[in-house]
Write an enzyme that holds these catalytic residues in place. Sequence first.
Site, PDB file in Angstrom:
ATOM      1  N   SER A   1       0.861  -1.186   0.000  1.00 49.13           N
ATOM      2  CA  SER A   1       0.000   0.000   0.000  1.00 49.13           C
ATOM      3  C   SER A   1       0.890   1.228   0.000  1.00 49.13           C
ATOM      4  CB  SER A   1      -0.880   0.015   1.254  1.00 49.13           C
ATOM      5  OG  SER A   1      -1.424   1.314   1.427  1.00 49.13           O
TER       6      SER A   1
ATOM      7  N   TYR B   1      -1.291  -1.795  10.115  1.00 50.43           N
ATOM      8  CA  TYR B   1      -1.523  -2.076   8.686  1.00 50.43           C
ATOM      9  C   TYR B   1      -0.261  -1.798   7.865  1.00 50.43           C
ATOM     10  CZ  TYR B   1      -3.727  -1.561   4.039  1.00 50.43           C
ATOM     11  OH  TYR B   1      -4.073  -1.678   2.714  1.00 50.43           O
TER      12      TYR B   1
HETATM   13  P1  NDP Z   1     -11.949  -5.420   0.080  1.00 50.19           P
HETATM   14  O1  NDP Z   1     -12.242  -5.337   1.537  1.00 50.19           O
HETATM   15  O2  NDP Z   1     -12.839  -4.753  -0.874  1.00 50.19           O
HETATM   16  O3  NDP Z   1     -11.817  -6.966  -0.353  1.00 50.19           O
HETATM   17  C1  NDP Z   1     -11.017  -7.816   0.409  1.00 50.19           C
HETATM   18  C2  NDP Z   1     -11.056  -9.205  -0.169  1.00 50.19           C
HETATM   19  O4  NDP Z   1     -10.171 -10.023   0.623  1.00 50.19           O
HETATM   20  C3  NDP Z   1     -12.430  -9.842  -0.112  1.00 50.19           C
HETATM   21  O5  NDP Z   1     -12.616 -10.600  -1.283  1.00 50.19           O
HETATM   22  C4  NDP Z   1     -12.338 -10.751   1.104  1.00 50.19           C
HETATM   23  O6  NDP Z   1     -13.185 -11.897   0.952  1.00 50.19           O
HETATM   24  C5  NDP Z   1     -10.886 -11.176   1.043  1.00 50.19           C
HETATM   25  N1  NDP Z   1     -10.342 -11.661   2.321  1.00 50.19           N
HETATM   26  C6  NDP Z   1     -10.287 -11.027   3.515  1.00 50.19           C
HETATM   27  N2  NDP Z   1      -9.730 -11.811   4.426  1.00 50.19           N
HETATM   28  C7  NDP Z   1      -9.389 -12.976   3.806  1.00 50.19           C
HETATM   29  C8  NDP Z   1      -8.781 -14.175   4.218  1.00 50.19           C
HETATM   30  N3  NDP Z   1      -8.378 -14.351   5.481  1.00 50.19           N
HETATM   31  N4  NDP Z   1      -8.600 -15.159   3.308  1.00 50.19           N
HETATM   32  C9  NDP Z   1      -9.020 -15.006   2.023  1.00 50.19           C
HETATM   33  N5  NDP Z   1      -9.613 -13.882   1.574  1.00 50.19           N
HETATM   34  C10 NDP Z   1      -9.798 -12.875   2.462  1.00 50.19           C
HETATM   35  O7  NDP Z   1     -10.427  -4.894  -0.079  1.00 50.19           O
HETATM   36  P2  NDP Z   1      -9.688  -4.154  -1.309  1.00 50.19           P
HETATM   37  O8  NDP Z   1     -10.131  -4.727  -2.583  1.00 50.19           O
HETATM   38  O9  NDP Z   1      -9.781  -2.708  -1.100  1.00 50.19           O
HETATM   39  O10 NDP Z   1      -8.157  -4.541  -1.001  1.00 50.19           O
HETATM   40  C11 NDP Z   1      -7.441  -5.534  -1.716  1.00 50.19           C
HETATM   41  C12 NDP Z   1      -5.961  -5.393  -1.373  1.00 50.19           C
HETATM   42  O11 NDP Z   1      -5.477  -4.118  -1.761  1.00 50.19           O
HETATM   43  C13 NDP Z   1      -5.669  -5.537   0.130  1.00 50.19           C
HETATM   44  O12 NDP Z   1      -4.459  -6.254   0.298  1.00 50.19           O
HETATM   45  C14 NDP Z   1      -5.471  -4.096   0.580  1.00 50.19           C
HETATM   46  O13 NDP Z   1      -4.664  -3.998   1.715  1.00 50.19           O
HETATM   47  C15 NDP Z   1      -4.817  -3.504  -0.654  1.00 50.19           C
HETATM   48  N6  NDP Z   1      -4.953  -2.066  -0.759  1.00 50.19           N
HETATM   49  C16 NDP Z   1      -6.206  -1.486  -0.792  1.00 50.19           C
HETATM   50  C17 NDP Z   1      -6.326  -0.124  -0.856  1.00 50.19           C
HETATM   51  C18 NDP Z   1      -7.659   0.567  -0.849  1.00 50.19           C
HETATM   52  O14 NDP Z   1      -7.707   1.776  -0.612  1.00 50.19           O
HETATM   53  N7  NDP Z   1      -8.766  -0.128  -1.112  1.00 50.19           N
HETATM   54  C19 NDP Z   1      -5.127   0.763  -0.915  1.00 50.19           C
HETATM   55  C20 NDP Z   1      -3.885   0.041  -0.877  1.00 50.19           C
HETATM   56  C21 NDP Z   1      -3.809  -1.318  -0.801  1.00 50.19           C
HETATM   57  P3  NDP Z   1     -14.200 -12.406   2.102  1.00 50.19           P
HETATM   58  O15 NDP Z   1     -15.242 -11.362   2.248  1.00 50.19           O
HETATM   59  O16 NDP Z   1     -14.703 -13.697   1.599  1.00 50.19           O
HETATM   60  O17 NDP Z   1     -13.350 -12.512   3.347  1.00 50.19           O
END
Ligand code: NDP
Length: 243
Positions: free
Chosen positions: A138, A151
């Site tokens: 990030s 984080y």
């Molecule tokens: P969301 O919260 O929209 O989606 C997260 C996804 O991760 C969901 O599909 C969720 O599925 C899954 N997930 C969570 N925990 C687990 C687990 N233990 N095992 C498997 N799947 C899991 O997040 P984003 O799309 O925003 O983020 C995606 C990535 O990008 C992350 O790594 C985040 O840190 C990074 N990021 C995001 C930013 C932002 O502003 N959005 C900025 C910078 C980085 P389920 O509901 O089934 O658990």
Amino acid sequence: MTQQAAIVTGASRGIGRAIAARLAKDGFAVVVNYAGSTADAEEAVRQISAGGGEARAIRADVSSPDDMRHLFDEAEKAFGGVDVLVNNAGVMKLAPIAQTDDATFDETVAINLKGVFNGLREAARRLRDGGRIVSFSSSVVGLYQPSYGAYAATKAAVEAMTHILAKELGPRKITVNAIAPGPVATELFFNGKDETTIERIRQMHPLGRLGEVEDIAPVVSFLVGPQAGWINGQIIRVNGGLV
Ligand code: NDP
């Protein structure tokens, strides 16, 4: 030629879902991984299939080494092998360090750090030669903003492992990179923020808007594609110029 296969962790919604859709369009057979959101993951697969792509939803909690092995087992069974891992699954709970409880810290480390480690280790053992790994850091790693302590620490560790694994897997022509987005309009970003905070963050961007999932997915597509073979051990900050 056999069809290449990609695992995208956390692909039931947000950035991961857009990546899964894009890689399916690029011609990959795609594993849509999720932990709890079965209906969302199945809908993501349905949309990919409707567009002529190939995908399977596979439940696995990335923080569990057994689940990660199962994820690769199922992907290999379905598609004959795995060429690409996108370590996208993540969580973000914000609090000043003084107010961060043990459960929040432990969950953040378990999913964002151990989860990525589990994925990198399994990919290092099982990806076909010439494969690609992309993990998610990030841009907050370089911003040092209050409330991002736990984080940002996990994401800094992801960057360190990216540089190291790139060297370890070089001889097998597997590239290992990470993407470090700025704020992207997803549930993870909006959760717990009021409109004033969101507007302040929007205005911090030189381009005056938040990132969208469609700003991120094409970059992953490029990194896992045939033209990016010389990009290795890099952290790509995809953030509209936010520093
Ligand atoms: P969301 O919260 O929209 O989606 C997260 C996804 O991760 C969901 O599909 C969720 O599925 C899954 N997930 C969570 N925990 C687990 C687990 N233990 N095992 C498997 N799947 C899991 O997040 P984003 O799309 O925003 O983020 C995606 C990535 O990008 C992350 O790594 C985040 O840190 C990074 N990021 C995001 C930013 C932002 O502003 N959005 C900025 C910078 C980085 P389920 O509901 O089934 O658990």
